[in-house]
Design a protein around this motif. Structure first.
Motif, short mmCIF file in Angstrom:
data_model
loop_
_atom_site.label_atom_id
_atom_site.label_comp_id
_atom_site.label_asym_id
_atom_site.label_seq_id
_atom_site.Cartn_x
_atom_site.Cartn_y
_atom_site.Cartn_z
N ASN A 142 19.76 14.97 -35.98
CA ASN A 142 20.97 15.77 -36.16
C ASN A 142 21.37 16.56 -34.92
O ASN A 142 22.49 17.06 -34.82
CB ASN A 142 20.80 16.74 -37.34
CG ASN A 142 20.76 16.00 -38.67
OD1 ASN A 142 21.38 14.96 -38.83
ND2 ASN A 142 20.02 16.55 -39.62
N ASN A 143 20.43 16.73 -34.00
CA ASN A 143 20.70 17.52 -32.79
C ASN A 143 20.10 16.83 -31.56
O ASN A 143 19.28 17.40 -30.84
CB ASN A 143 20.12 18.92 -32.95
CG ASN A 143 20.59 19.87 -31.88
OD1 ASN A 143 21.75 19.86 -31.48
ND2 ASN A 143 19.67 20.70 -31.38
N PRO A 144 20.53 15.59 -31.30
CA PRO A 144 19.92 14.84 -30.19
C PRO A 144 20.31 15.41 -28.82
O PRO A 144 21.36 16.02 -28.66
CB PRO A 144 20.50 13.43 -30.36
CG PRO A 144 21.82 13.66 -31.01
CD PRO A 144 21.60 14.82 -31.95
N ILE A 145 19.44 15.19 -27.85
CA ILE A 145 19.77 15.57 -26.48
C ILE A 145 20.82 14.61 -25.93
O ILE A 145 20.70 13.40 -26.06
CB ILE A 145 18.52 15.53 -25.57
CG1 ILE A 145 17.47 16.53 -26.06
CG2 ILE A 145 18.90 15.83 -24.12
CD1 ILE A 145 16.16 16.43 -25.31
N VAL A 146 21.85 15.17 -25.32
CA VAL A 146 22.87 14.38 -24.66
C VAL A 146 22.81 14.67 -23.16
O VAL A 146 22.92 15.82 -22.74
CB VAL A 146 24.29 14.71 -25.18
CG1 VAL A 146 25.35 13.92 -24.40
CG2 VAL A 146 24.40 14.40 -26.68
N THR A 147 22.60 13.63 -22.37
CA THR A 147 22.61 13.79 -20.92
C THR A 147 24.03 13.60 -20.39
O THR A 147 24.69 12.61 -20.72
CB THR A 147 21.69 12.77 -20.24
OG1 THR A 147 20.34 12.98 -20.68
CG2 THR A 147 21.76 12.91 -18.71
N VAL A 148 24.48 14.55 -19.59
CA VAL A 148 25.76 14.42 -18.89
C VAL A 148 25.46 14.39 -17.40
O VAL A 148 24.88 15.35 -16.87
CB VAL A 148 26.72 15.58 -19.20
CG1 VAL A 148 28.02 15.42 -18.38
CG2 VAL A 148 27.04 15.65 -20.68
N TYR A 149 25.79 13.29 -16.74
CA TYR A 149 25.57 13.22 -15.29
C TYR A 149 26.88 13.49 -14.56
O TYR A 149 27.94 13.04 -14.96
CB TYR A 149 24.98 11.87 -14.87
CG TYR A 149 25.81 10.67 -15.23
CD1 TYR A 149 26.83 10.22 -14.39
CD2 TYR A 149 25.57 9.96 -16.41
CE1 TYR A 149 27.60 9.11 -14.73
CE2 TYR A 149 26.32 8.86 -16.75
CZ TYR A 149 27.33 8.43 -15.90
OH TYR A 149 28.09 7.34 -16.24
N ILE A 150 26.78 14.27 -13.50
CA ILE A 150 27.94 14.60 -12.67
C ILE A 150 27.66 14.05 -11.27
O ILE A 150 26.76 14.53 -10.57
CB ILE A 150 28.18 16.12 -12.59
CG1 ILE A 150 28.36 16.70 -13.99
CG2 ILE A 150 29.40 16.42 -11.71
CD1 ILE A 150 28.44 18.23 -14.02
N THR A 151 28.39 13.03 -10.87
CA THR A 151 28.24 12.48 -9.52
C THR A 151 29.10 13.29 -8.56
O THR A 151 30.23 13.66 -8.89
CB THR A 151 28.66 11.01 -9.48
OG1 THR A 151 29.98 10.87 -10.03
CG2 THR A 151 27.71 10.15 -10.29
N THR A 152 28.58 13.53 -7.36
CA THR A 152 29.33 14.36 -6.42
C THR A 152 29.03 13.97 -4.98
O THR A 152 27.95 13.44 -4.67
CB THR A 152 29.01 15.86 -6.65
OG1 THR A 152 29.89 16.66 -5.88
CG2 THR A 152 27.56 16.18 -6.30
#
Length: 287
Positions: A3-13
């Motif tokens: 119900n509360n999974p980890i979500v990875t957000v990658y930011i390329t820069t």
């Protein structure tokens, strides 16, 4: 599903510290809290490294990684896949931002029958804006849809394992790298779903976005040839060469080798004689 999974957000820069920070804080302000942020730096020579390392020290959910020398956005994205720990993953370009409910909407609407989720986007220009993908309700994106147009936009929400299993992003591509990846994702895991939301803002305040550095025709040619086995599942080799990769006049004899009704119609629309007769018929029918 957790119900509360980890979500990875990658930011390329790359050399855009100020814009990277704008993108970063749009993720930090998400209404969904269980987020891991990977800042993946493609060899910046400005002060991006200092800021990235400081953010990683300040916040437990932030990881900063970098290429010592620029290797391209896809290399930076693949670096993120290697260190990510989320069950789900999505990306953000350093010159764009998320609205604060983006991740929550994806988590709330996740369905195992789809390979990925995406939604509509807002193109923000200096003095104007344009909404892309205006629709009524959610829209299913079929595997065949992905062959001709990137209906999934520039970022999708999917499982980390899915992206890893297809080999991540193709580092040899200069353009359409997102389209190429979503096409392979769809081929392996099925249809996608575009939600009737608008939670991604794409800024166009610089002329030199990475995606503008190669002609569309050349980029499409490269992408099709890299994925020719996928295209051959739906189109004949002759059709691919003459009507997808080259803008040639349609020949009626090619209708015989067409696999589908849509292929037939595409050939006919390219045929001068057929277009002439159709125009004449349309004029007669108008009286």
């Amino acid at each position: 599903m957790d119900n509360n999974p980890i979500v990875t957000v990658y930011i390329t820069t790359h050399n855009r510290r100020k814009k990277m920070l704008r993108a970063f804080y749009s993720v930090m302000l998400q209404s969904y809290s269980n987020i891991e942020i990977v800042i993946t730096d493609d060899g910046s020579s400005d002060d991006t490294q200092m800021y990235g390392e400081n953010l990683a020290q300040k916040y437990k959910n932030v990881i900063y990684i970098r290429n010592d020398k620029p290797k391209g956005a896809n290399s930076a994205r693949n670096n993120a896949l290697r260190v990510a720990s989320g069950s789900f993953i999505t990306g953000l370009d350093d010159d764009d931002v998320f609205k604060n409910d983006r991740i929550n909407k994806f988590i709330s609407n996740w369905n195992e029958q789809y390979a990925f989720l995406c939604d509509n986007l807002k193109n923000q220009y200096v003095n104007s804006f344009k909404n892309d993908f205006i629709q009524k309700g959610n829209v299913t994106i079929s595997k065949k849809d992905m062959l001709l147009i990137n209906n999934a936009t520039n970022q999708v929400f999917t499982k980390l394992d899915y992206l890893k299993n297809i080999g991540g992003f193709n580092e040899s591509l200069k353009k359409f790298q997102d389209w190429d990846c979503w096409l392979r994702l769809s081929d392996n895991y099925g249809e996608g779903l575009r939600l009737n939301n608008q939670t991604y803002i794409m800024y166009h305040d610089e002329e030199d976005r990475v995606s503008k550095r190669q002609k569309n025709e050349d980029a499409y040619y490269t992408m099709v040839n890299n994925n020719i086995n996928i295209y051959l599942k739906y189109y004949s080799y002759n059709f691919i060469n003459k009507y997808l990769l080259e803008n040639k006049n349609g020949e009626l004899r090619d209708v015989i080798s067409c696999k589908t009704r849509k292929e037939v119609l595409k050939v006919l629309r390219r045929n001068k004689t057929f277009r002439f007769l159709k125009n004449k018929l349309d004029i007669v029918m108008s009286y």
